[in-house]
Design a protein around this motif. Structure first.
Motif, PDB file in Angstrom:
ATOM      1  N   UNK A  36       0.865  -1.182   0.000  1.00 20.18           N
ATOM      2  CA  UNK A  36       0.000   0.000   0.000  1.00 20.18           C
ATOM      3  C   UNK A  36       0.896   1.224   0.000  1.00 20.18           C
ATOM      4  N   UNK A  37       0.809   2.025  -1.046  1.00 15.47           N
ATOM      5  CA  UNK A  37       1.694   3.184  -1.207  1.00 15.47           C
ATOM      6  C   UNK A  37       0.880   4.463  -1.365  1.00 15.47           C
ATOM      7  N   UNK A  38       1.159   5.436  -0.517  1.00 14.66           N
ATOM      8  CA  UNK A  38       0.530   6.757  -0.591  1.00 14.66           C
ATOM      9  C   UNK A  38      -0.994   6.654  -0.614  1.00 14.66           C
ATOM     10  N   UNK A  39      -1.534   5.811   0.255  1.00 16.03           N
ATOM     11  CA  UNK A  39      -2.986   5.636   0.282  1.00 16.03           C
ATOM     12  C   UNK A  39      -3.567   5.703   1.679  1.00 16.03           C
ATOM     13  N   UNK A  40      -2.858   5.206   2.694  1.00 20.44           N
ATOM     14  CA  UNK A  40      -3.404   5.273   4.054  1.00 20.44           C
ATOM     15  C   UNK A  40      -3.631   6.715   4.495  1.00 20.44           C
ATOM     16  N   UNK A  41      -2.931   7.646   3.877  1.00 24.25           N
ATOM     17  CA  UNK A  41      -3.150   9.062   4.181  1.00 24.25           C
ATOM     18  C   UNK A  41      -4.530   9.535   3.750  1.00 24.25           C
ATOM     19  N   UNK A  42      -5.151   8.818   2.784  1.00 23.90           N
ATOM     20  CA  UNK A  42      -6.431   9.260   2.227  1.00 23.90           C
ATOM     21  C   UNK A  42      -7.588   8.310   2.514  1.00 23.90           C
ATOM     22  N   UNK A  43      -7.302   7.179   3.144  1.00 20.97           N
ATOM     23  CA  UNK A  43      -8.366   6.237   3.483  1.00 20.97           C
ATOM     24  C   UNK A  43      -8.987   6.679   4.808  1.00 20.97           C
ATOM     25  N   UNK A  44     -10.276   7.036   4.833  1.00 20.84           N
ATOM     26  CA  UNK A  44     -10.865   7.577   6.069  1.00 20.84           C
ATOM     27  C   UNK A  44     -10.640   6.679   7.286  1.00 20.84           C
ATOM     28  N   UNK A  45     -10.882   5.382   7.146  1.00 19.90           N
ATOM     29  CA  UNK A  45     -10.692   4.443   8.255  1.00 19.90           C
ATOM     30  C   UNK A  45      -9.360   3.715   8.054  1.00 19.90           C
ATOM     31  N   UNK A  46      -8.264   4.393   8.364  1.00 24.77           N
ATOM     32  CA  UNK A  46      -6.954   3.790   8.139  1.00 24.77           C
ATOM     33  C   UNK A  46      -6.729   2.582   9.052  1.00 24.77           C
ATOM     34  N   UNK A  47      -7.244   2.630  10.269  1.00 27.99           N
ATOM     35  CA  UNK A  47      -7.106   1.491  11.178  1.00 27.99           C
ATOM     36  C   UNK A  47      -7.836   0.265  10.620  1.00 27.99           C
ATOM     37  N   UNK A  48      -9.038   0.482  10.093  1.00 28.29           N
ATOM     38  CA  UNK A  48      -9.784  -0.613   9.490  1.00 28.29           C
ATOM     39  C   UNK A  48      -9.075  -1.199   8.284  1.00 28.29           C
ATOM     40  N   UNK A  57       0.580   8.551  11.052  1.00 25.38           N
ATOM     41  CA  UNK A  57       1.823   7.772  11.110  1.00 25.38           C
ATOM     42  C   UNK A  57       1.445   6.297  11.121  1.00 25.38           C
ATOM     43  N   UNK A  58       1.386   5.645   9.947  1.00 34.79           N
ATOM     44  CA  UNK A  58       0.963   4.248   9.878  1.00 34.79           C
ATOM     45  C   UNK A  58       1.752   3.304  10.779  1.00 34.79           C
ATOM     46  N   UNK A  59       2.991   3.653  11.103  1.00 31.70           N
ATOM     47  CA  UNK A  59       3.813   2.813  11.975  1.00 31.70           C
ATOM     48  C   UNK A  59       3.061   2.428  13.243  1.00 31.70           C
ATOM     49  N   UNK A  60       2.368   3.374  13.856  1.00 32.88           N
ATOM     50  CA  UNK A  60       1.669   3.106  15.114  1.00 32.88           C
ATOM     51  C   UNK A  60       0.526   2.109  14.905  1.00 32.88           C
ATOM     52  N   UNK A  89       1.912  -1.488  14.356  1.00 37.94           N
ATOM     53  CA  UNK A  89       2.307  -2.129  15.616  1.00 37.94           C
ATOM     54  C   UNK A  89       1.095  -2.519  16.444  1.00 37.94           C
ATOM     55  N   UNK A  90       0.091  -1.625  16.509  1.00 39.61           N
ATOM     56  CA  UNK A  90      -1.122  -1.932  17.271  1.00 39.61           C
ATOM     57  C   UNK A  90      -1.842  -3.152  16.714  1.00 39.61           C
ATOM     58  N   UNK A  91      -1.755  -3.342  15.397  1.00 40.66           N
ATOM     59  CA  UNK A  91      -2.436  -4.464  14.755  1.00 40.66           C
ATOM     60  C   UNK A  91      -1.732  -5.795  15.002  1.00 40.66           C
ATOM     61  N   UNK A  92      -0.525  -5.737  15.571  1.00 36.97           N
ATOM     62  CA  UNK A  92       0.169  -6.967  15.919  1.00 36.97           C
ATOM     63  C   UNK A  92       1.251  -7.395  14.955  1.00 36.97           C
ATOM     64  N   UNK A  93       1.574  -6.549  13.966  1.00 34.08           N
ATOM     65  CA  UNK A  93       2.663  -6.863  13.052  1.00 34.08           C
ATOM     66  C   UNK A  93       4.013  -6.685  13.739  1.00 34.08           C
ATOM     67  N   UNK A  94       4.998  -7.395  13.246  1.00 35.20           N
ATOM     68  CA  UNK A  94       6.386  -7.178  13.656  1.00 35.20           C
ATOM     69  C   UNK A  94       7.059  -6.304  12.603  1.00 35.20           C
ATOM     70  N   UNK A  95       7.450  -5.087  12.980  1.00 35.47           N
ATOM     71  CA  UNK A  95       8.127  -4.181  12.044  1.00 35.47           C
ATOM     72  C   UNK A  95       9.590  -4.588  11.957  1.00 35.47           C
ATOM     73  N   UNK A  96      10.027  -4.943  10.751  1.00 31.93           N
ATOM     74  CA  UNK A  96      11.396  -5.446  10.574  1.00 31.93           C
ATOM     75  C   UNK A  96      12.291  -4.469   9.823  1.00 31.93           C
ATOM     76  N   UNK A  97      11.686  -3.477   9.194  1.00 33.72           N
ATOM     77  CA  UNK A  97      12.504  -2.494   8.457  1.00 33.72           C
ATOM     78  C   UNK A  97      11.766  -1.168   8.392  1.00 33.72           C
TER      79      UNK A  97
END
Length: 210
Positions: free
Chosen positions: A114-126, A176-179, A182-190
């Motif tokens: 997903x590139x340059x889209x979570x900034x425009x998706x109203x429910x980014x958490x969903x 900041x999608x990073x947060x 992490x909340x969703x349970x992913x392991x951030x590796x890079x």
């Protein structure tokens, strides 16, 4: 606003902007992303889903022979993506769908992009939750987006701009999608953050069940 009303608003925005989008992105990619698309897509492997494929600007950057599926809510953007795929000789399945209601079973993909889209998706958490749902255990989530800067002057400008960008295009400057990842349970590796802290690329892994 209901989901349907929001979808119609989003489609109207991108129907308006689709004819100009590639021109805007050429400048943005050159000055801000600086090869970010290529670095992101190079990590995709196996069965790949691109969420919010847009006009298909990432298509040239996937490894040759990638098993690629792309979805977007905007038929106007998808029409341009299909033309680009045909011109490039890229075999991709492109269809209309919401990022928060992906029409795929659980564990369907090995990589989600997903590139340059979570900034425009109203429910980014969903949307992040749906990406996790369709990712197989051990699969990779590959994100690239503009985010709130860690630099005070830039962040101040972003705060000033956000009311206008939200009104015109539902475009959030302070996310900041990073947060969420992490909340969703992913392991951030890079992680890679650059362009005055405005651009961030993430590689995260869907944990395998114990």
């Amino acid at each position: 606003m209901t989901d349907r009303d929001q979808d119609l608003r989003t489609q109207k925005i991108w129907a308006r902007d689709a004819p100009h989008y590639d021109g805007w992105m050429r400048r943005f990619d050159r000055h801000m992303l600086r090869g970010g698309r290529a670095r992101l897509c190079a990590r995709a492997e196996g069965r790949v889903l691109e969420v919010a494929v847009g006009t298909g600007l990432n298509l040239p950057h996937y490894p040759k022979g990638t098993d690629l599926t792309g979805v977007d809510l905007s038929p106007d953007m998808l029409a341009r993506a299909r033309v680009r795929a045909a011109d490039l000789g890229v075999d991709a399945t492109l269809s209309e769908a919401s990022a928060t209601r992906l029409p795929f079973p659980d564990d369907s993909f090995d990589s989600v992009v997903c590139a340059l889209a979570l900034c425009c998706i109203p429910d980014d958490r969903g949307a992040v939750a749906e990406m996790r749902r369709v990712l197989a255990p051990g699969g990779s989530l590959l994100l690239l987006d503009h985010v709130i800067s860690h630099k005070f002057a830039v962040r101040t400008l972003q705060r000033a701009l956000e009311p206008l960008t939200l009104k015109l295009a539902d475009d959030h400057q302070l996310r900041r999608p990073l947060h969420l990842v992490r909340e969703a349970g992913f392991d951030v590796v890079e992680r890679e953050r650059y362009s005055l802290g405005v651009i961030e690329r993430l590689v995260a892994v869907q944990p395998s069940p114990h």
